[in-house]
Scaffold this active site. Sequence first.
Site, short mmCIF file in Angstrom:
data_model
loop_
_atom_site.label_atom_id
_atom_site.label_comp_id
_atom_site.label_asym_id
_atom_site.label_seq_id
_atom_site.Cartn_x
_atom_site.Cartn_y
_atom_site.Cartn_z
N SER A 125 0.83 -1.20 0.00
CA SER A 125 0.00 0.00 0.00
C SER A 125 0.86 1.25 0.00
CB SER A 125 -0.86 -0.01 1.27
OG SER A 125 -1.46 1.24 1.47
N TYR A 150 -2.56 -1.26 10.89
CA TYR A 150 -2.76 -1.80 9.54
C TYR A 150 -1.58 -1.42 8.63
CZ TYR A 150 -4.11 -1.52 4.67
OH TYR A 150 -4.08 -1.61 3.30
N LYS A 154 1.73 -3.70 6.68
CA LYS A 154 2.23 -3.66 5.29
C LYS A 154 3.74 -3.43 5.28
CE LYS A 154 -1.72 -4.35 3.33
NZ LYS A 154 -2.01 -5.67 2.72
N1 UFG Z 1 -13.32 10.82 2.74
C1 UFG Z 1 -14.34 11.67 3.04
N2 UFG Z 1 -15.50 11.15 3.53
C2 UFG Z 1 -15.68 9.82 3.71
C3 UFG Z 1 -14.63 8.93 3.38
C4 UFG Z 1 -13.46 9.47 2.91
O1 UFG Z 1 -14.21 12.90 2.90
O2 UFG Z 1 -16.76 9.41 4.16
C5 UFG Z 1 -12.05 11.34 2.20
C6 UFG Z 1 -10.86 11.04 3.11
O3 UFG Z 1 -10.74 12.02 4.09
C7 UFG Z 1 -9.73 11.02 2.09
C8 UFG Z 1 -10.38 10.50 0.82
O4 UFG Z 1 -11.77 10.73 0.99
O5 UFG Z 1 -9.28 12.32 1.86
C9 UFG Z 1 -10.14 9.03 0.59
O6 UFG Z 1 -10.50 8.31 1.75
P1 UFG Z 1 -10.58 6.73 1.79
O7 UFG Z 1 -11.03 6.37 3.17
O8 UFG Z 1 -11.40 6.23 0.65
O9 UFG Z 1 -9.11 6.28 1.51
P2 UFG Z 1 -7.77 6.63 2.33
O10 UFG Z 1 -6.89 7.38 1.39
O11 UFG Z 1 -8.03 7.23 3.64
O12 UFG Z 1 -7.29 5.16 2.64
C10 UFG Z 1 -6.65 4.41 1.69
C11 UFG Z 1 -6.94 2.92 1.89
C12 UFG Z 1 -6.27 2.43 3.14
C13 UFG Z 1 -4.83 2.88 3.21
C14 UFG Z 1 -4.73 4.36 3.01
C15 UFG Z 1 -3.32 4.81 2.99
O13 UFG Z 1 -8.32 2.67 1.96
O14 UFG Z 1 -6.30 1.02 3.11
O15 UFG Z 1 -5.31 4.71 1.78
O16 UFG Z 1 -3.19 6.16 2.85
F1 UFG Z 1 -4.27 2.59 4.39
#
Ligand code: UFG
Length: 341
Positions: A125, A150, A154
């Site tokens: 990741s 988590y 990785k």
């Molecule tokens: N977001 C929102 N509202 C939500 C969900 C997400 O605004 O309800 C935003 C988050 O703040 C972020 C973006 O959308 O800016 C993406 O969020 P995700 O939760 O979809 O993904 P992340 O980038 O937080 O997480 C992903 C993977 C994880 C990993 C991570 C590493 O899902 O497994 O990247 O950075 F660990």
Amino acid sequence: MKILVTGGTGYIGSHTVVELQQQDYEVIIIDNLSNSRAEIANQIAKITGIKPTLEVFDLTDKQKTKAFFKKHHDLSGVIHFAASKAVGESVEKPLMYYANNLGSLINVLEGMIENDIQNFVFSSSCTVYGQPDVLPVSEEAPIKPAESPYGNTKQIAEEILKDTIKVSNVKAIALRYFNPIGAHESAEIGELPQGVPNNLVPYITQTAKGIRDFLRVWGDDYNTPDGTAVRDYIHVVDLAKAHVVAIRRMLENKMKNDFEVFNLGTGTGYSVLDVIKAFERVTGTKLNYKVMERREGDIEKVWADPTYSNTELGWKAEKGLDVMMDSAWKWELRYRKNLMK
Ligand code: UFG
């Protein structure tokens, strides 16, 4: 060529099984169904015409894993997806994450070594980079201290692989995913989050469908063009295809080192608002959303430098944000609810 796909009924796993079958690989899946469903094997068959063999057991069970590898000592390679992946849950239950994600990895590697199975592709990741100092982020960027158990699994897994290849015939490719979204164009397979989704796109599609009242946009005061956080969203089918390229690279002895790392991203960063706008434009659906405080643990911005993957693997992400949104929506409308029953 017979390939084991652990976690093959999961989101990325199921899309990878489809791509493998379409390239004439025989696939065996091991999954404990902790975050997926056995019906996914039938859904895969609707796309490819072939129902993959599915063995349901937990890879942290050493004896069962050992027996599986003894029986299938003729495997050409292993693609290892099986792992728990919820960042927040990992903070609550760190030992469960270390035991599950690392225990299963160790058992799989032992099974491979005992039966001289050499080719291993690992689901890593971009979380290993944390908030990178330089963007876009290349494979050379330093590994930052993990922000969650988590993420740490990785990082530790990559270390375990580096140490293992030195003392065995195992070769490994770690694929560092950016943000996989979307679904297969057939809408037969896609993401099946359990309960309230954590990730952005399933939350968007569930909100548009009326399952959730509104999307919470986590923060609009980041140092980004519109203030919302930026990620490199990649279509899950593009991501799946990279796994087939990686396993073929190993089988054709094209690796430069016995442990290789590749970024899987598009090279383009989109903000949360960009994603919302694309969804609204493509689907013609207005989305309810509210801007909230930042979510704890979120990084501001990250996107990949995919140059090394593009040149060395000869792989490139092809599908744009609109296709990602369109496929996610079709999946939500057509199947998700039926499978959630
Ligand atoms: N977001 C929102 N509202 C939500 C969900 C997400 O605004 O309800 C935003 C988050 O703040 C972020 C973006 O959308 O800016 C993406 O969020 P995700 O939760 O979809 O993904 P992340 O980038 O937080 O997480 C992903 C993977 C994880 C990993 C991570 C590493 O899902 O497994 O990247 O950075 F660990």
